[in-house]
Write a protein that holds these residues in place. Structure first.
Motif, PDB file in Angstrom:
ATOM      1  N   ARG A 132     -12.798 -36.937   2.956  1.00 14.50           N
ATOM      2  CA  ARG A 132     -13.661 -35.843   2.482  1.00 14.50           C
ATOM      3  C   ARG A 132     -13.451 -34.585   3.310  1.00 14.50           C
ATOM      4  O   ARG A 132     -13.305 -33.479   2.767  1.00 14.50           O
ATOM      5  N   GLU A 133     -13.450 -34.763   4.623  1.00 12.43           N
ATOM      6  CA  GLU A 133     -13.266 -33.604   5.501  1.00 12.43           C
ATOM      7  C   GLU A 133     -11.881 -32.992   5.331  1.00 12.43           C
ATOM      8  O   GLU A 133     -11.713 -31.775   5.420  1.00 12.43           O
ATOM      9  N   GLY A 134     -10.893 -33.834   5.090  1.00 15.76           N
ATOM     10  CA  GLY A 134      -9.548 -33.331   4.873  1.00 15.76           C
ATOM     11  C   GLY A 134      -9.456 -32.468   3.631  1.00 15.76           C
ATOM     12  O   GLY A 134      -8.825 -31.402   3.631  1.00 15.76           O
ATOM     13  N   ARG A 135     -10.106 -32.925   2.559  1.00 14.50           N
ATOM     14  CA  ARG A 135     -10.098 -32.131   1.322  1.00 14.50           C
ATOM     15  C   ARG A 135     -10.837 -30.817   1.525  1.00 14.50           C
ATOM     16  O   ARG A 135     -10.407 -29.760   1.057  1.00 14.50           O
ATOM     17  N   LYS A 136     -11.935 -30.869   2.254  1.00 15.15           N
ATOM     18  CA  LYS A 136     -12.738 -29.672   2.501  1.00 15.15           C
ATOM     19  C   LYS A 136     -11.957 -28.648   3.330  1.00 15.15           C
ATOM     20  O   LYS A 136     -12.040 -27.436   3.093  1.00 15.15           O
ATOM     21  N   GLN A 164     -18.127 -36.053  13.626  1.00 12.88           N
ATOM     22  CA  GLN A 164     -18.203 -34.754  12.961  1.00 12.88           C
ATOM     23  C   GLN A 164     -18.182 -33.621  13.979  1.00 12.88           C
ATOM     24  O   GLN A 164     -17.496 -32.611  13.786  1.00 12.88           O
ATOM     25  N   LEU A 165     -18.927 -33.772  15.060  1.00 12.64           N
ATOM     26  CA  LEU A 165     -18.958 -32.718  16.069  1.00 12.64           C
ATOM     27  C   LEU A 165     -17.585 -32.531  16.699  1.00 12.64           C
ATOM     28  O   LEU A 165     -17.148 -31.397  16.932  1.00 12.64           O
ATOM     29  N   GLU A 180     -16.053 -46.465   6.079  1.00 14.48           N
ATOM     30  CA  GLU A 180     -16.856 -45.240   5.960  1.00 14.48           C
ATOM     31  C   GLU A 180     -16.200 -44.085   6.701  1.00 14.48           C
ATOM     32  O   GLU A 180     -16.237 -42.932   6.239  1.00 14.48           O
ATOM     33  N   VAL A 181     -15.594 -44.362   7.836  1.00 13.56           N
ATOM     34  CA  VAL A 181     -14.909 -43.309   8.588  1.00 13.56           C
ATOM     35  C   VAL A 181     -13.667 -42.835   7.840  1.00 13.56           C
ATOM     36  O   VAL A 181     -13.386 -41.626   7.802  1.00 13.56           O
ATOM     37  N   LEU A 182     -12.933 -43.751   7.244  1.00 16.29           N
ATOM     38  CA  LEU A 182     -11.770 -43.357   6.445  1.00 16.29           C
ATOM     39  C   LEU A 182     -12.202 -42.473   5.277  1.00 16.29           C
ATOM     40  O   LEU A 182     -11.532 -41.471   4.960  1.00 16.29           O
ATOM     41  N   GLN A 183     -13.305 -42.812   4.648  1.00 14.46           N
ATOM     42  CA  GLN A 183     -13.817 -41.994   3.543  1.00 14.46           C
ATOM     43  C   GLN A 183     -14.268 -40.635   4.056  1.00 14.46           C
ATOM     44  O   GLN A 183     -14.017 -39.601   3.415  1.00 14.46           O
ATOM     45  N   TYR A 193      -6.320 -46.701   1.862  1.00 10.35           N
ATOM     46  CA  TYR A 193      -6.557 -45.265   1.984  1.00 10.35           C
ATOM     47  C   TYR A 193      -5.282 -44.470   2.293  1.00 10.35           C
ATOM     48  O   TYR A 193      -5.355 -43.313   2.701  1.00 10.35           O
ATOM     49  N   GLY A 194      -4.132 -45.083   2.094  1.00 13.66           N
ATOM     50  CA  GLY A 194      -2.863 -44.377   2.220  1.00 13.66           C
ATOM     51  C   GLY A 194      -2.518 -43.926   3.614  1.00 13.66           C
ATOM     52  O   GLY A 194      -1.794 -42.949   3.798  1.00 13.66           O
ATOM     53  N   ARG A 195      -2.987 -44.655   4.627  1.00 15.12           N
ATOM     54  CA  ARG A 195      -2.709 -44.289   6.011  1.00 15.12           C
ATOM     55  C   ARG A 195      -1.826 -45.330   6.702  1.00 15.12           C
ATOM     56  O   ARG A 195      -1.889 -45.488   7.922  1.00 15.12           O
ATOM     57  N   HIS A 196      -1.008 -45.989   5.945  1.00 18.38           N
ATOM     58  CA  HIS A 196      -0.172 -47.062   6.474  1.00 18.38           C
ATOM     59  C   HIS A 196       1.276 -46.645   6.689  1.00 18.38           C
ATOM     60  O   HIS A 196       2.063 -47.413   7.238  1.00 18.38           O
ATOM     61  N   LYS A 197       1.640 -45.443   6.282  1.00 15.66           N
ATOM     62  CA  LYS A 197       3.042 -45.027   6.306  1.00 15.66           C
ATOM     63  C   LYS A 197       3.404 -44.366   7.643  1.00 15.66           C
ATOM     64  O   LYS A 197       2.543 -44.025   8.453  1.00 15.66           O
TER      65      LYS A 197
END
Length: 385
Positions: free
Chosen positions: A181-185, A75-76, A174-177, A220-224
């Motif tokens: 979250r941070e991406g949406r924010k 996060q930092l 948990e990191v992918l989640q 989590y859609g990060r395979h492309k």
């Protein structure tokens, strides 16, 4: 991500993104695409998008300020503005992927303070190195979650010990989640840099990493090919295996010049890193990967007295092969800096990190791993204009 530890004009101000497929560096780009051969003809990777050059990668998060590979460290790094945040992955006994730099968790968790796990302490040989301690593959995820992370090098980073015990060992999921979250924010994708640690060792234990990584990336859609993510490994065969499972961009990590990837040792492949950074070796890497992540000494060797020497031709040669370069690792403390950038006699005090960053960026590298993303970003700003 690290195995402890012809000048070009600092140009190439284009935006660099992980979007390469095909033979080396076929990339997504607003102005068209470029094959590896076309990129090589131009002496640099093809037009791509997504990240500023030079890119700043938060090494194990912001590990200069928080215990590494914790959600607090990640996060930092993101809050500081790091362009990418790095995770190293190792498995648990029951097959979950967790974020630790090593499977030996003796120095990075409070496991030694848990009497219920005293009998788990053991001696193992990992990639030819004999180690005594506690290892993730001997714990279930539920057991690991009873531990807390702590500062790995408290003698050097005493202030970081303030945060000992504050965070758990995070799972990769948990990191992918968290990244989602941070991406949406933030209204933008959060980039990750994901390393498979000791893949040959774990495959022999029946805990193959690549399939587990690929499964989560697909979930989590990060395979492309346009994923906001780099895959990385010190073992080329791991990257080759991942390439068959997902299309996400990948990088081959390279230790010091005289070292050999562990999968090469296992396969009796005599090539060293020095061989892999020759034009023919780089061409081979470009046939299945999009970049290299060399030790900084591969870019600028140190002289016998510990100062920076003359830059090698690796940057030029890698760019000619259509590969990007993200070397590792810059840290602010004197003990980690080249001798000519140390200041004072306190090994744990900050030296002239900006001077060292300037020397490395001037070689034309595309990015750098740093424990101190804020320092790296200030240094990179001068090369992004």
């Amino acid at each position: 991500m690290e195995r402890e530890q012809r000048e070009q004009q600092p140009g190439r101000r284009t935006l660099l993104g992980a979007a390469a497929l095909g033979a080396g560096a076929m990339a997504l780009g607003g102005a068209g695409t470029a094959t590896a051969a076309e990129a090589g003809a131009a002496g640099k990777p093809g037009p791509v998008r997504g990240l500023p050059v030079p890119t700043v990668i938060g090494h194990r998060g912001a590990s200069g300020y928080r215990p590494e590979h914790t959600l607090g460290s990640y996060q930092l790094a993101l809050d500081m503005g790091a362009d990418i945040v790095e995770q190293d992955l190792v498995p648990t006994k029951d097959g979950h992927l967790v974020c630790r730099h090593e499977n030996d968790i003796t120095a990075t968790t409070d496991v030694s303070a848990h009497p219920e796990f005293a009998d788990r302490k053991t001696t193992k040989t990992v990639d030819g190195t004999k180690l005594t301690g506690w290892f993730t593959e001997d714990f279930t995820l539920a057991e690991l979650k009873t531990l807390r992370a702590k500062e790995r090098i408290p003698g050097t980073r005493q202030r970081n010990t303030l945060y000992d015990g504050r965070w758990e060992v995070p799972t990769f999921e948990e990191v992918l989640q968290w990244a989602d979250r941070e991406g949406r924010k933030r209204g933008r994708k959060v980039w990750l840099y994901v390393e498979t640690k000791h893949p040959t060792y774990f495959r022999k234990l029946g805990l193959g990493l690549e399939e587990r990584v690929a499964k989560l990336l697909r979930k989590y859609g990060r395979h492309k090919k346009d994923a906001a993510l780099f895959l990385q490994s010190f073992e080329p065969s791991s990257i080759q295996r991942l390439r068959k499972l997902v299309d996400a961009p990948s990088v081959v990590l390279l230790s010091t010049m005289t070292s050999r990837p562990w999968d090469f040792v296992e396969a009796n492949d005599p090539r060293t890193v020095a061989d892999l950074v020759k034009p023919e070796g780089l061409k081979w890497i470009a046939s299945y990967a999009q970049g290299i992540g060399p030790d900084l000494s591969v870019i600028i060797p140190r002289t016998p007295d510990g100062k920076l020497g003359t830059p090698t031709s690796v940057v030029k040669d890698a760019h000619a092969a259509g590969l990007v370069l993200h070397p590792y690792t810059m840290r602010n403390e004197n003990t980690f800096l080249p001798a000519d950038f140390r200041r004072g006699t306190d090994a744990n005090a900050y030296g002239d990190a900006f001077g060292a960053f300037k020397a490395y960026f001037a070689t034309g590298i595309d990015g750098i791993f740093s424990d101190n993303p804020d320092t790296a970003l200030l240094a990179a700003a001068d090369f992004r204009k």
